[in-house]
Structures are given as C-alpha cells and as structure tokens.
Design an enzyme around this catalytic site. Structure first.
Site, PDB file in Angstrom:
ATOM      1  N   GLY A   1      -0.157  12.824  11.725  1.00  0.00           N
ATOM      2  CA  GLY A   1      -0.305  11.378  11.555  1.00  0.00           C
ATOM      3  C   GLY A   1      -0.030  10.618  12.852  1.00  0.00           C
TER       4      GLY A   1
ATOM      5  N   ASP B   1       1.333  19.609   7.761  1.00  0.00           N
ATOM      6  CA  ASP B   1       0.619  18.398   7.330  1.00  0.00           C
ATOM      7  C   ASP B   1      -0.456  18.853   6.349  1.00  0.00           C
ATOM      8  OD1 ASP B   1       0.137  15.390   9.034  1.00  0.00           O
ATOM      9  OD2 ASP B   1      -1.129  15.973   7.348  1.00  0.00           O
TER      10      ASP B   1
ATOM     11  N   TYR C   1       5.868   1.327  -2.105  1.00  0.00           N
ATOM     12  CA  TYR C   1       6.006   2.029  -0.822  1.00  0.00           C
ATOM     13  C   TYR C   1       7.387   1.775  -0.224  1.00  0.00           C
ATOM     14  CZ  TYR C   1       5.991   2.429   4.228  1.00  0.00           C
ATOM     15  OH  TYR C   1       6.365   2.697   5.516  1.00  0.00           O
TER      16      TYR C   1
ATOM     17  N   TYR D   1      11.892   1.743  11.285  1.00  0.00           N
ATOM     18  CA  TYR D   1      10.948   1.234  12.285  1.00  0.00           C
ATOM     19  C   TYR D   1      10.605  -0.215  12.012  1.00  0.00           C
ATOM     20  CZ  TYR D   1       9.628   6.244  12.169  1.00  0.00           C
ATOM     21  OH  TYR D   1       9.603   7.601  12.134  1.00  0.00           O
TER      22      TYR D   1
ATOM     23  N   ARG E   1      -0.860 -14.742   4.222  1.00  0.00           N
ATOM     24  CA  ARG E   1      -1.005 -13.541   3.388  1.00  0.00           C
ATOM     25  C   ARG E   1       0.180 -13.496   2.432  1.00  0.00           C
ATOM     26  NH1 ARG E   1      -1.318  -7.736   6.363  1.00  0.00           N
ATOM     27  NH2 ARG E   1       0.803  -8.338   6.938  1.00  0.00           N
TER      28      ARG E   1
END
Ligand code: UD1
Length: 336
Positions: A10, A31, A148, A175, A291
């Site tokens: 990824g 993966d 998620y 992150y 958004r």
C-alpha cells in the site's frame, strides 16, 4: 531476524518498506493485494537490494500468519493492512470491523505465540475532532466519526489491553495527512476511482484526468477561510516507523500512542498554490459548499514524537507537492 510489514504494497506501507530496508532491516511484506498493486511490490524491490520478501496472503487466514512467522524469524512488525475508505466504511461497517479488527487480533495473537514482541501500529488522528485551541495532543482522542475511525480506535484498545498482560509492546502511530511520494518518482499513492483526499485530487486535475478542484468551504474560521490540516511527507512518515521500532528495541514499554505530523497546519488554498508551483502552471479550482463532517482545522502536537522517538519531520509542503507531482506526472495512471 526480519521485520514483517503487513499491507506493505500500500501507499504508506511501500514507502516504509523502503525506509526499513535503508535502515538495515530484512523486510518481509504480507499483502493480499485487495487494494494495492503487485507493481508497487516491484517498485519497492527495484529500490532495495537484496530483495524484500513478498508473501501474497490475507491476515484473516491464521495459516498464512503462522507460516510467515515460522518461515521467517520475525522479531518486529509494522501493521498497515486495513481497509481505509471513510465513506465505504459507513456503507459496509461489518466488513470494516471484520477485516480491520480481525487482522489486528490475528496478528497480535501470532506475535504473542511466536515471540515477535515489537509492534508499530498504523493508526490515525481521525478520532480527535476539532481542537479547542492549539495543536492536538495524544490525550485528546475521544472516539471516532466513522466505522473506519472506530476500527483504529478499537484496535488501539485491543493492543493496549494485550500489551498490559503479554510481552508485546506497541507504538500506536496516529497519522495526520500523509502526502507526497518517494523522491525517485517510482513509488506513490494510487487511489482507486476519483480520490477523496485533497492532494491526490489536485494531482489528477494537474494531469488532466479531472477538470478542477472543488474547495469544500472557504467560510471557515481560518486565516483564508479554507480548511487547515497537518500534511506530512510520506517519507518523513516512513522514517517515523523506523524510529518507533528503534524506540521499542530500546525498551519503550506498553502501548504508546504518538502523533505523527509536522506540527504546522496548511490551508486547502495553500496546498493548491504549492501544487501550482510544483507543476509549473495554475491549478483550476472553485469554492463549493462544506463537506459534511469536516472540521475547520487541526494540526499535531509533536512533542511526544520528539521526546520518545527522537524523530521530527524535515520536509516542507513544497517538497511534498514536488515529490507527489514527480510520481503523478511520470505515472499518470498510477500503477495501472
Ligand atoms: C481524511 C479522512 C481521514 C484520513 C485522511 C487521510 C475524512 C472525514 N477523513 O482526512 O480519516 O485519515 O483523510 O489523509 O474523510 N478538501 C477539499 N476538496 C477535496 C478534498 C478535500 O477542499 O476535493 C479539503 C477538506 O475539506 C479538508 C482538506 O481538504 O479541509 C483535507 O481533506 P482530506 O485530504 O480528505 O483529508 P481529511 O478530511 O483531513
């Protein structure tokens, strides 16, 4: 001894595999290529000699995990493999919980049984929400906005509880907004379909695949009205994983959440300007409505990363956009 990188084909995993190799590790990538390309593995191999080992397999399959741990002397793991699309997670929550939590549980279980006891987990700063004032510290995480986000939040809890009663120690890297690409231009982000994230979208406008950027709101309470985020170069981020494994090797105990960002916020309009400088021509855009779910601004407090990992970023926004553009312009269709 070898370092296992799950999800190593990824975007962030592939850059981290290269950084780990450069730091002298023997790397084994697992993966299932569900959302990644075999060509990313080839690109990693072209940048690393001797070759990294690649195993195509699914972490939900305990046989795959046992085989990898038995065949390679895995003493440390960086765990990226997960579904990561926020909108898709709202539509398919069970698939997200099953995949992201099932793989984390299976992996932690295999580590405990096989004795590989240092884990760096790819988490996210998504659970923080809108900070009251100033940068976001690790103490601020309160929950999540999507299935998620909840999988990241819950996986952190699972690893924290496991670290409390086993030899497993973990660093939970939260992150902020990773962008950019390997400076060679051979390794980068390859989103499927129309990108949700700002920089991949901007880059597809720059190569002519999309006609203009839509700026989601210019009426926020920010210096220029557009949303502010902490963008971080993927190579700085990759190096943070090496630093986190090194910290675990020095004995950092338990499960430690650590923000990974630059500590500096940039607005959507600043990103578009930096992209125009990198590309050498203006990026067409229009301001549209906000958004749903977006916050005005967030950026990371970086003190803990500096203190515990001895790590900080060294690449600025212009370098992020230049490297992202080098990748996108030399691979307009990504790995296709
Ligand atoms: C998003 C995800 C987050 C994930 C992160 C990965 C959501 C709610 N959050 O964060 O879970 O970890 O990406 O990098 O999806 N923007 C535009 N036009 C666009 C796209 C974005 O103006 O076409 C603006 C957004 O309003 C925001 C900024 O650009 O202000 C960054 O957006 P994005 O790249 O999607 O990242 P986040 O929403 O911060």
């Amino acid at each position: 001894m070898a370092t296992l990188v799950t999800g190593g084909a990824g975007y962030i995993g592939s850059h981290t595999a290269v950084a780990l190799h450069e730091a002298g590790r023997d790397v084994v990538i697992v993966d299932n290529l569900a959302n990644a390309s075999r060509r990313a593995v080839e690109a990693v191999r072209a940048l690393t000699t001797p070759e990294v080992v690649f195993v195509e397999g699914d972490l939900l399959d305990p046989v795959v995990l046992d085989r990898v741990f038995a065949e390679h002397e895995i003493d440390e793991v960086v765990h990226f493999a997960a579904h990561k699309a926020v909108g898709e997670s709202v539509a398919h929550p069970l698939e997200y919980y099953r995949n992201n939590l099932g793989s984390t549980i299976g992996l932690a279980d295999a580590m405990v049984r096989h004795g590989g006891n240092r884990l760096v987990f790819s988490s996210a700063g998504t659970g923080y929400g809108q900070p009251e004032t100033g940068p976001v510290t690790e103490a601020a995480a309160t929950g999540a906005e999507s299935p998620y986000g909840w999988t990241k939040y819950m996986a952190e809890q699972i690893l924290t509880d496991t670290a409390a009663v086993t030899d497993l120690d973990a660093v939970l890297l939260r992150y902020f907004n990773p962008v950019g690409a390997h400076p060679s231009g051979t390794l980068g982000e390859d989103p499927h379909g129309i990108p949700n994230n700002l920089v991949p979208f901007v880059m597809q406008v720059a190569v002519g695949r999309l006609d203009r950027v839509r700026v989601f709101g210019a009426d926020y309470d920010t210096p220029d009205g557009s949303g502010v985020r902490d963008y971080i170069h993927v190579m700085d981020l990759a190096e943070a994983h090496v630093a986190a494994l090194d910290a675990l090797g020095r004995g950092l105990p338990g499960a430690t959440p650590i923000n990974i960002g630059t500590g500096v916020g940039h607005s959507v309009l600043e990103v578009i300007e930096a992209a125009a400088r990198a590309v050498g021509s203006p990026i067409p855009y229009e301001v549209v409505g906000r958004r749903p779910g977006d916050i005005a601004m967030t950026w990371a407090a970086t003190d803990r990363a500096e203190e515990l990992l001895g790590w900080r970023t060294s690449r600025d926004l212009d370098e992020m956009l230049r490297d992202h553009w080098r990748w996108q312009s030399s691979n307009p269709d990504g790995y296709a």
